[in-house]
Write a protein that holds these residues in place. Sequence first.
Motif, PDB file in Angstrom:
ATOM      1  N   MET A  97       0.812  -1.217   0.000  1.00  0.00           N
ATOM      2  CA  MET A  97       0.000   0.000   0.000  1.00  0.00           C
ATOM      3  C   MET A  97       0.843   1.263   0.000  1.00  0.00           C
ATOM      4  SD  MET A  97      -3.164  -0.938  -0.065  1.00  0.00           S
ATOM      5  CE  MET A  97      -3.962   0.598   0.391  1.00  0.00           C
ATOM      6  N   ALA A  98       2.114   1.149   0.363  1.00  0.00           N
ATOM      7  CA  ALA A  98       2.956   2.342   0.471  1.00  0.00           C
ATOM      8  C   ALA A  98       3.048   3.118  -0.839  1.00  0.00           C
ATOM      9  CB  ALA A  98       4.349   1.949   0.980  1.00  0.00           C
ATOM     10  N   PRO A  99       3.230   2.481  -2.016  1.00  0.00           N
ATOM     11  CA  PRO A  99       3.283   3.275  -3.250  1.00  0.00           C
ATOM     12  C   PRO A  99       2.000   4.049  -3.535  1.00  0.00           C
ATOM     13  CG  PRO A  99       4.180   1.093  -3.627  1.00  0.00           C
ATOM     14  CD  PRO A  99       3.542   1.063  -2.270  1.00  0.00           C
ATOM     15  N   LEU A 100       0.853   3.479  -3.181  1.00  0.00           N
ATOM     16  CA  LEU A 100      -0.406   4.171  -3.434  1.00  0.00           C
ATOM     17  C   LEU A 100      -0.563   5.373  -2.504  1.00  0.00           C
ATOM     18  CD1 LEU A 100      -2.853   1.165  -3.938  1.00  0.00           C
ATOM     19  CD2 LEU A 100      -1.400   2.324  -5.606  1.00  0.00           C
ATOM     20  N   VAL A 101      -0.221   5.188  -1.225  1.00  0.00           N
ATOM     21  CA  VAL A 101      -0.292   6.305  -0.282  1.00  0.00           C
ATOM     22  C   VAL A 101       0.709   7.383  -0.671  1.00  0.00           C
ATOM     23  CG1 VAL A 101      -0.011   6.967   2.128  1.00  0.00           C
ATOM     24  CG2 VAL A 101      -1.126   4.810   1.555  1.00  0.00           C
ATOM     25  N   TRP A 102       1.900   6.965  -1.071  1.00  0.00           N
ATOM     26  CA  TRP A 102       2.927   7.929  -1.493  1.00  0.00           C
ATOM     27  C   TRP A 102       2.445   8.716  -2.709  1.00  0.00           C
ATOM     28  CZ3 TRP A 102       7.356   9.959   0.260  1.00  0.00           C
ATOM     29  CH2 TRP A 102       8.174  10.621  -0.649  1.00  0.00           C
ATOM     30  N   GLY A 103       1.883   8.035  -3.686  1.00  0.00           N
ATOM     31  CA  GLY A 103       1.390   8.734  -4.873  1.00  0.00           C
ATOM     32  C   GLY A 103       0.264   9.702  -4.547  1.00  0.00           C
ATOM     33  N   THR A 104      -0.613   9.313  -3.630  1.00  0.00           N
ATOM     34  CA  THR A 104      -1.703  10.204  -3.221  1.00  0.00           C
ATOM     35  C   THR A 104      -1.163  11.467  -2.575  1.00  0.00           C
ATOM     36  OG1 THR A 104      -3.154   8.294  -2.896  1.00  0.00           O
ATOM     37  CG2 THR A 104      -3.808  10.355  -1.853  1.00  0.00           C
ATOM     38  N   LEU A 105      -0.241  11.307  -1.624  1.00  0.00           N
ATOM     39  CA  LEU A 105       0.323  12.465  -0.933  1.00  0.00           C
ATOM     40  C   LEU A 105       1.198  13.299  -1.864  1.00  0.00           C
ATOM     41  CD1 LEU A 105       1.254  10.829   2.495  1.00  0.00           C
ATOM     42  CD2 LEU A 105      -0.788  12.152   1.893  1.00  0.00           C
ATOM     43  N   LYS A 106       1.888  12.654  -2.779  1.00  0.00           N
ATOM     44  CA  LYS A 106       2.742  13.369  -3.724  1.00  0.00           C
ATOM     45  C   LYS A 106       1.905  14.254  -4.641  1.00  0.00           C
ATOM     46  CE  LYS A 106       6.321  12.497  -7.215  1.00  0.00           C
ATOM     47  NZ  LYS A 106       7.090  11.439  -7.922  1.00  0.00           N
ATOM     48  N   ALA A 107       0.820  13.702  -5.166  1.00  0.00           N
ATOM     49  CA  ALA A 107      -0.059  14.500  -6.028  1.00  0.00           C
ATOM     50  C   ALA A 107      -0.667  15.662  -5.259  1.00  0.00           C
ATOM     51  CB  ALA A 107      -1.155  13.608  -6.620  1.00  0.00           C
ATOM     52  N   ALA A 108      -1.123  15.398  -4.030  1.00  0.00           N
ATOM     53  CA  ALA A 108      -1.712  16.468  -3.227  1.00  0.00           C
ATOM     54  C   ALA A 108      -0.679  17.539  -2.882  1.00  0.00           C
ATOM     55  CB  ALA A 108      -2.314  15.884  -1.946  1.00  0.00           C
ATOM     56  N   PHE A 109       0.555  17.136  -2.610  1.00  0.00           N
ATOM     57  CA  PHE A 109       1.597  18.110  -2.265  1.00  0.00           C
ATOM     58  C   PHE A 109       1.854  19.074  -3.411  1.00  0.00           C
ATOM     59  CE2 PHE A 109       6.127  19.185  -2.688  1.00  0.00           C
ATOM     60  CZ  PHE A 109       6.298  19.956  -1.545  1.00  0.00           C
ATOM     61  N   TRP A 110       2.041  18.550  -4.610  1.00  0.00           N
ATOM     62  CA  TRP A 110       2.331  19.433  -5.744  1.00  0.00           C
ATOM     63  C   TRP A 110       1.120  20.280  -6.111  1.00  0.00           C
ATOM     64  CZ3 TRP A 110       7.016  20.603  -7.035  1.00  0.00           C
ATOM     65  CH2 TRP A 110       8.055  19.705  -6.775  1.00  0.00           C
ATOM     66  N   ALA A 111      -0.071  19.736  -5.930  1.00  0.00           N
ATOM     67  CA  ALA A 111      -1.267  20.539  -6.187  1.00  0.00           C
ATOM     68  C   ALA A 111      -1.369  21.702  -5.217  1.00  0.00           C
ATOM     69  CB  ALA A 111      -2.513  19.659  -6.112  1.00  0.00           C
ATOM     70  N   LEU A 112      -1.148  21.423  -3.929  1.00  0.00           N
ATOM     71  CA  LEU A 112      -1.216  22.501  -2.936  1.00  0.00           C
ATOM     72  C   LEU A 112      -0.068  23.481  -3.090  1.00  0.00           C
ATOM     73  CD1 LEU A 112      -2.273  20.485   0.238  1.00  0.00           C
ATOM     74  CD2 LEU A 112      -3.708  21.913  -1.226  1.00  0.00           C
ATOM     75  N   LEU A 113       1.106  23.004  -3.496  1.00  0.00           N
ATOM     76  CA  LEU A 113       2.237  23.905  -3.710  1.00  0.00           C
ATOM     77  C   LEU A 113       1.933  24.911  -4.815  1.00  0.00           C
ATOM     78  CD1 LEU A 113       5.199  24.431  -2.832  1.00  0.00           C
ATOM     79  CD2 LEU A 113       5.899  22.956  -4.738  1.00  0.00           C
ATOM     80  N   PHE A 114       1.155  24.491  -5.793  1.00  0.00           N
ATOM     81  CA  PHE A 114       0.758  25.401  -6.865  1.00  0.00           C
ATOM     82  C   PHE A 114      -0.456  26.238  -6.486  1.00  0.00           C
ATOM     83  CE2 PHE A 114      -2.085  25.944 -10.581  1.00  0.00           C
ATOM     84  CZ  PHE A 114      -1.329  26.869 -11.286  1.00  0.00           C
TER      85      PHE A 114
END
Length: 407
Positions: A97-114
Amino acid sequence: MIDPLPPKPVPRRQRLRRGRDRLATALITAGGIGVVVAVMAIGVFLALEVVPLFLAEDPQVSWRGLWLPQPIEGHELPQHRWQPDTLTAEESPRYGMAPLVWGTLKAAFWALLFAVPLALGAAVHSATFMSRRLRTRLKPTLELMEALPGVVIGFVAGLVLAPWVERHLAGAFSLVAVLPLGMLLAGLLWSRLPASLAQRLPPGWAGLWLMPWLALLVILSLWLSPWLEARVFGGDLRGWLEAALGLDYASRNALIVGLAMGFAVIPGIYALAEDALSGVPPSLGEGAQALGATRWQTLWKVVLPAAGPGIFSAVMIGAGRAVGETMIVLMASGNTALMTLSPLEGMRSMAASIAIELPEAAPGGTHYRLLFLAALLLFVFTFLVNTLAELVRMRLRHRYRRLGRGA
């Protein structure tokens, strides 16, 4: 002894009005209770679907093993891997499950950074500096952006934005660097203008007179980027990134997802933050300026701290929207379950995995219940974030009410 007068009969129209009010109150209360019950029922349903996963004692699945790297043939070190489908009968599925959680948080991080700097900057400018005439026209337009379906934004990002960035990679990177610096340069130049000329470019209308300047910066960046790429990176920026920095560029990557999802998140953050800033009692700002503070000092030292809980609530709700977004990540990320820090590679989120894999998963199987576990994690995260945002918003409302009584 005087007999009391009999009560006057209530007019029929008044009785009907009271009946309608009671009926409306009962319907609204029932609707609110129904929503709460429905939300809790969804959580209970997801939990009941996940519990058998750990009661069956499947050797392939354990709570600890879902988050730890697993030994994989051909790799010296254990790897995090989400691979529910196998190509051959000899291979076994990999449920990490770690890759899926990582991908979710990664997408949210870059979205919020923008999204967060743009949304909060727009909210501050709209609430404190923008002219009322322009604000009444611009604010509803920005709020209407939230009505755009995520599938449309994902379609544009995956089929239009991603290929364009791949063809003009140097131009896209130059825009990311030039536009923020150009905004700061415009502010510096405006502060150095003579008073007579600065009055013709008031800060309240900066959203309009900055447009030609930003258009000029975009044209210059795209025009000069091929020359800069040829002189600095040998004519191949993509090859230089791979050779010098070891970064592999994927057409659909975290930056594309961040731009698209950030565009979808901006209206919600802007609307809530602007309401929080506009709700600060005017007496606070007027008192600070009466004591000699400038507009910027009033904003930084008085208005922003007073509206801080509301701004925090806006960012939290935006984070919840970014974590739960499905179609944008599904269409613009490449859906590769990788655990890398590079923003130039793709990812796979939990929501996208549920949308893709649930129709093909065998009901009651391990893969099926793991997808329900991903849905439960999303539900818990979103529920906690929204609850925290609502508690902070209630605190802000209480503070404003107390300040209003004190004024």
